[in-house]
Scaffold this motif. Structure first.
Motif, PDB file in Angstrom:
ATOM      1  N   GLN A 144      -6.138  -1.681   3.972  1.00  0.00           N
ATOM      2  CA  GLN A 144      -6.621  -1.163   2.820  1.00  0.00           C
ATOM      3  C   GLN A 144      -7.217  -2.241   1.693  1.00  0.00           C
ATOM      4  O   GLN A 144      -7.179  -1.866   0.519  1.00  0.00           O
ATOM      5  CB  GLN A 144      -5.980  -0.083   2.194  1.00  0.00           C
ATOM      6  CG  GLN A 144      -5.855   1.096   3.158  1.00  0.00           C
ATOM      7  CD  GLN A 144      -5.133   2.296   2.523  1.00  0.00           C
ATOM      8  OE1 GLN A 144      -5.052   2.342   1.210  1.00  0.00           O
ATOM      9  NE2 GLN A 144      -4.829   3.337   3.056  1.00  0.00           N
ATOM     10  N   LEU A 147     -10.772  -1.664   0.166  1.00  0.00           N
ATOM     11  CA  LEU A 147     -10.596  -0.353  -0.304  1.00  0.00           C
ATOM     12  C   LEU A 147     -10.002  -0.469  -1.564  1.00  0.00           C
ATOM     13  O   LEU A 147     -10.343  -0.093  -2.827  1.00  0.00           O
ATOM     14  CB  LEU A 147     -10.110   0.613   0.525  1.00  0.00           C
ATOM     15  CG  LEU A 147      -9.956   2.026  -0.033  1.00  0.00           C
ATOM     16  CD1 LEU A 147     -11.457   2.656  -0.234  1.00  0.00           C
ATOM     17  CD2 LEU A 147      -9.116   3.182   0.915  1.00  0.00           C
ATOM     18  N   SER A 148      -8.728  -0.994  -1.678  1.00  0.00           N
ATOM     19  CA  SER A 148      -8.005  -1.192  -2.830  1.00  0.00           C
ATOM     20  C   SER A 148      -8.393  -2.050  -3.757  1.00  0.00           C
ATOM     21  O   SER A 148      -8.875  -1.677  -5.160  1.00  0.00           O
ATOM     22  CB  SER A 148      -6.507  -1.684  -2.541  1.00  0.00           C
ATOM     23  OG  SER A 148      -6.592  -2.899  -1.832  1.00  0.00           O
ATOM     24  N   TRP A 167     -14.439   0.328   2.377  1.00  0.00           N
ATOM     25  CA  TRP A 167     -13.564  -0.331   3.389  1.00  0.00           C
ATOM     26  C   TRP A 167     -13.761  -1.734   3.888  1.00  0.00           C
ATOM     27  O   TRP A 167     -12.792  -2.248   4.556  1.00  0.00           O
ATOM     28  CB  TRP A 167     -13.297   0.603   4.611  1.00  0.00           C
ATOM     29  CG  TRP A 167     -12.769   1.999   4.384  1.00  0.00           C
ATOM     30  CD1 TRP A 167     -12.921   3.056   3.989  1.00  0.00           C
ATOM     31  CD2 TRP A 167     -11.270   2.428   4.520  1.00  0.00           C
ATOM     32  NE1 TRP A 167     -12.283   4.083   3.702  1.00  0.00           N
ATOM     33  CE2 TRP A 167     -11.163   3.602   3.979  1.00  0.00           C
ATOM     34  CE3 TRP A 167     -10.118   1.707   5.073  1.00  0.00           C
ATOM     35  CZ2 TRP A 167      -9.977   4.238   4.326  1.00  0.00           C
ATOM     36  CZ3 TRP A 167      -8.965   2.370   5.076  1.00  0.00           C
ATOM     37  CH2 TRP A 167      -8.859   3.518   4.935  1.00  0.00           C
TER      38      TRP A 167
END
Length: 220
Positions: A144, A147-148, A167
């Motif tokens: 992730q 994404l993060s 992503w």
């Protein structure tokens, strides 16, 4: 299952593989040790996005973000840049001096991967807000990283909604590169594909002396 869903599933699998480094021992340090490693860089407030790219197929392999605010840190979500002499906590690398920054990029750039380095100057308020978000983000699950990072930047005041959640490291790099004033460089190295060999012998003092010697040679 439709063709589009199959393609999306394959894409997510690729993204999950991108930010899934081999497991590393936790390097979460006590707050007093972290405080001793705080580094304040005298450059302008800025954000620097790192995207590690596979040289064979061009796929994004990892995303991380450096912020220069009241201190300079690297948000290295689900990353592998860990060493007893490197101050890290909850996926945040502290004490990012020029030597540490150089070591970080060269750790990731090797025979099989190169690093896209994108930087944009921001207001002190934007830099401080991003730093605040990084420090409270907590450890990120594997796969992730993009994404993060994109979620962290998505609604930062001052970025005008230019970053959308994704992503995929390459998609985030494309968005970041469209920010006004953003610069882009690519770092290629041809060291051993196993980057951990270099990290095992990491010594900031030795690296600094080596860089100084190289600069002296170039000046002659």
């Amino acid at each position: 299952m439709s063709v589009s869903r199959i393609l999306l599933a394959f894409g997510l699998v690729a993204a999950m593989g991108a930010c899934a480094p081999q497991p590393q021992p936790s390097q979460s340090l006590p707050d007093d040790q972290i405080a001793a490693q705080v580094y304040r860089h005298d450059g302008p407030p800025s954000l620097t996005l790192y995207t590690m790219v596979n040289n064979s197929n061009g796929s994004g392999a990892h995303t991380s973000l450096m912020v220069n605010a009241s201190q300079r840190v690297i948000f290295d979500p689900a990353g592998s840049f860990r060493h007893p002499r490197i101050a890290t906590k909850n996926d945040v690398v502290y004490g990012v001096t020029p030597v540490m920054e150089d070591t970080y990029t060269r750790f990731h750039a090797r025979e099989t991967f190169h690093v896209i380095v994108q930087q944009v100057e921001v207001s002190p308020e934007v830099a401080e807000e991003v730093l605040r978000r990084i420090l409270v983000a907590g450890p990120v699950p594997r796969a992730q990283c993009a994404l993060s990072t994109s979620s962290l930047l998505r609604d930062v005041p001052g970025l005008d909604g230019a970053i959308r959640t994704t992503w995929f490291p390459n998609q985030l790099a494309d968005q970041f590169g469209s920010l006004p004033g953003a610069t882009t460089q690519r770092l290629y190295e041809y060291d051993d594909a196993d980057r951990f060999k270099a990290l095992e012998s990491f010594d900031p003092d030795r690296v600094k002396a080596s860089r100084a010697a190289q600069d002296a040679d170039k000046a002659e």
